[in-house]
Design an enzyme around this catalytic site. Sequence first.
Site, PDB file in Angstrom:
ATOM      1  CG  ASP A   1      -7.039  -4.933   5.565  1.00  0.00           C
ATOM      2  OD1 ASP A   1      -6.713  -4.856   6.770  1.00  0.00           O
ATOM      3  OD2 ASP A   1      -7.563  -3.987   4.937  1.00  0.00           O
TER       4      ASP A   1
ATOM      5  N   PRO B   1      -3.420 -11.560  10.344  1.00  0.00           N
ATOM      6  CG  PRO B   1      -1.459 -11.967  11.524  1.00  0.00           C
ATOM      7  CD  PRO B   1      -2.092 -12.136  10.172  1.00  0.00           C
ATOM      8  CG  ASP B   2      -6.621  -6.233  13.667  1.00  0.00           C
ATOM      9  OD1 ASP B   2      -5.803  -5.588  14.360  1.00  0.00           O
ATOM     10  OD2 ASP B   2      -7.576  -5.703  13.068  1.00  0.00           O
ATOM     11  CB  ILE B   3      -0.644  -6.495  14.752  1.00  0.00           C
ATOM     12  CG1 ILE B   3      -0.188  -7.333  13.551  1.00  0.00           C
ATOM     13  CG2 ILE B   3       0.447  -6.436  15.806  1.00  0.00           C
ATOM     14  CD1 ILE B   3       0.904  -6.698  12.715  1.00  0.00           C
TER      15      ILE B   3
ATOM     16  CG  PHE C   1      -2.969   5.726  13.249  1.00  0.00           C
ATOM     17  CD1 PHE C   1      -2.015   5.412  14.198  1.00  0.00           C
ATOM     18  CD2 PHE C   1      -3.036   7.019  12.762  1.00  0.00           C
ATOM     19  CE1 PHE C   1      -1.137   6.381  14.657  1.00  0.00           C
ATOM     20  CE2 PHE C   1      -2.166   7.998  13.211  1.00  0.00           C
ATOM     21  CZ  PHE C   1      -1.214   7.678  14.161  1.00  0.00           C
TER      22      PHE C   1
ATOM     23  CE  LYS D   1       8.526 -12.297 -13.639  1.00  0.00           C
ATOM     24  NZ  LYS D   1       9.207 -11.739 -14.787  1.00  0.00           N
TER      25      LYS D   1
ATOM     26  CG  ASN E   1      -0.213  -0.065   2.511  1.00  0.00           C
ATOM     27  OD1 ASN E   1       0.518   0.848   2.854  1.00  0.00           O
ATOM     28  ND2 ASN E   1      -0.369  -1.173   3.234  1.00  0.00           N
TER      29      ASN E   1
ATOM     30  CE  LYS F   1     -11.061   0.533  11.307  1.00  0.00           C
ATOM     31  NZ  LYS F   1     -10.353   1.027  10.121  1.00  0.00           N
TER      32      LYS F   1
ATOM     33  CE  LYS G   1      -8.890  -2.735  13.762  1.00  0.00           C
ATOM     34  NZ  LYS G   1      -7.777  -3.110  12.913  1.00  0.00           N
TER      35      LYS G   1
END
Length: 403
Positions: A276, A304-306, A324, A286, A208, A338, A342
């Site tokens: 994500d 995994p959502d740290i 954030f 390749k 990203n 959120k 979370k």
Amino acid sequence: MLTGKRITLIIGGGIAAFKALDLIRRLRERGASVTSVLTRAGAEFVTPLSVAALAGEKVFQELFDLNDESEMGHIELSRAADLIVVAPATADLLAKMANGLANDLASTLLLATDKRVLVAPAMNVRMWQHPATRRNVETLARDGVLFSGPAEGAMACGEYGPGRMSEPLDIVAAVEAALAGGPLAGRHVIVTSGPTHEPIDPVRYIANRSSGAQGAAIARALAALGARVSFITGPATVPPPAGVTVVPVETAAQMLEAVHAALPADAAVFAAAVADWRVVSAATGKIKKTATGDLPAIELAENPDILAQVAQMGADRPALVVGFAAETDDVLENARAKLKRKGCDWILANDVSPETGIMGGAENTVTLITGTGEESWPRMAKEAVAARLAEAIARHLEGSDGG
Ligand code: C5P
């Protein structure tokens, strides 16, 4: 007092170099040990012998002195200190530092160090006021370099104005302030930053547009308040700050592992833009186009959502977990949701729609959402957002100790 502190003192060329001799004496009186590096120009003003006699230690002068490399390499020399002090810091040395030049021992140490740097500029008033020096000073201040002076007064060259080196006792005070700690002294804070790269095959990845600028600024601001910072960063485009422990990672899985390895911590700030999704099984070779034009099927799995993991953990949970919420629509609503989902304590909501220029830009507009209230901050430099957040964290941790 500076008992047990190790200072590396770089003495630049200038008439003020004679004051560096007094500075060494004053630092040692307070219990610091001083390792001196004399630039070629500095040696025109003070002799290595007088510096060595006052410091009670060998003086380092040349980058390519093989004896020194076998005794203590320049990398080690740049890391052994608690603080690097440059006095006098000439216009030339400041320019080298601001531009990352490394063509002698002093500039190489300054580029290789992971410690904080305090400079005491000394130069003619016109040189200090020159736009080039102004630019360099601004760059260095943004990089987290600390300044003592210059003072204003009559100069050896006969002119009057800013450019005189600070007096040795003023520099000692700045050294003591830099090493005294600040409100986060003794605290450990984890900061995640940058994007993650999730491999598709050995040459391609999902990523990203995060530059890592906000995370780096937060780590720098926390360190400036005295925190020990573990800075866990994906492949960012901005460099990590000095004075923090840098743990470079690529993928979300590696970031999670590094966060667990860095725990326990008093606070954790999750500024990373974690991908994500990851590719379920990245190809080992390749992936090729096929003659029939068949498209490769890329199967994704959720990372995994740290932040959520750490926010919801038991014993080792940091007292303050900050996340954030980078959103493009319904920013505040999404951020509030959120925070709850979370389980973190605070969330910084920001609008990353392309027209805001925030992602990858120099400024940020955030709203700090805590369990008990919301504060919208005006648009400001990412460094200013970082400083404000670091101060809020310091106040919160002090408060949670009953202080
Ligand atoms: O769900 P979303 O990605 O919008 O959440 C953003 C917040 O969660 C950020 O603080 C980010 O660092 C953190 N995060 C994380 N691990 C993920 C995804 C997001 O720590 N896998």
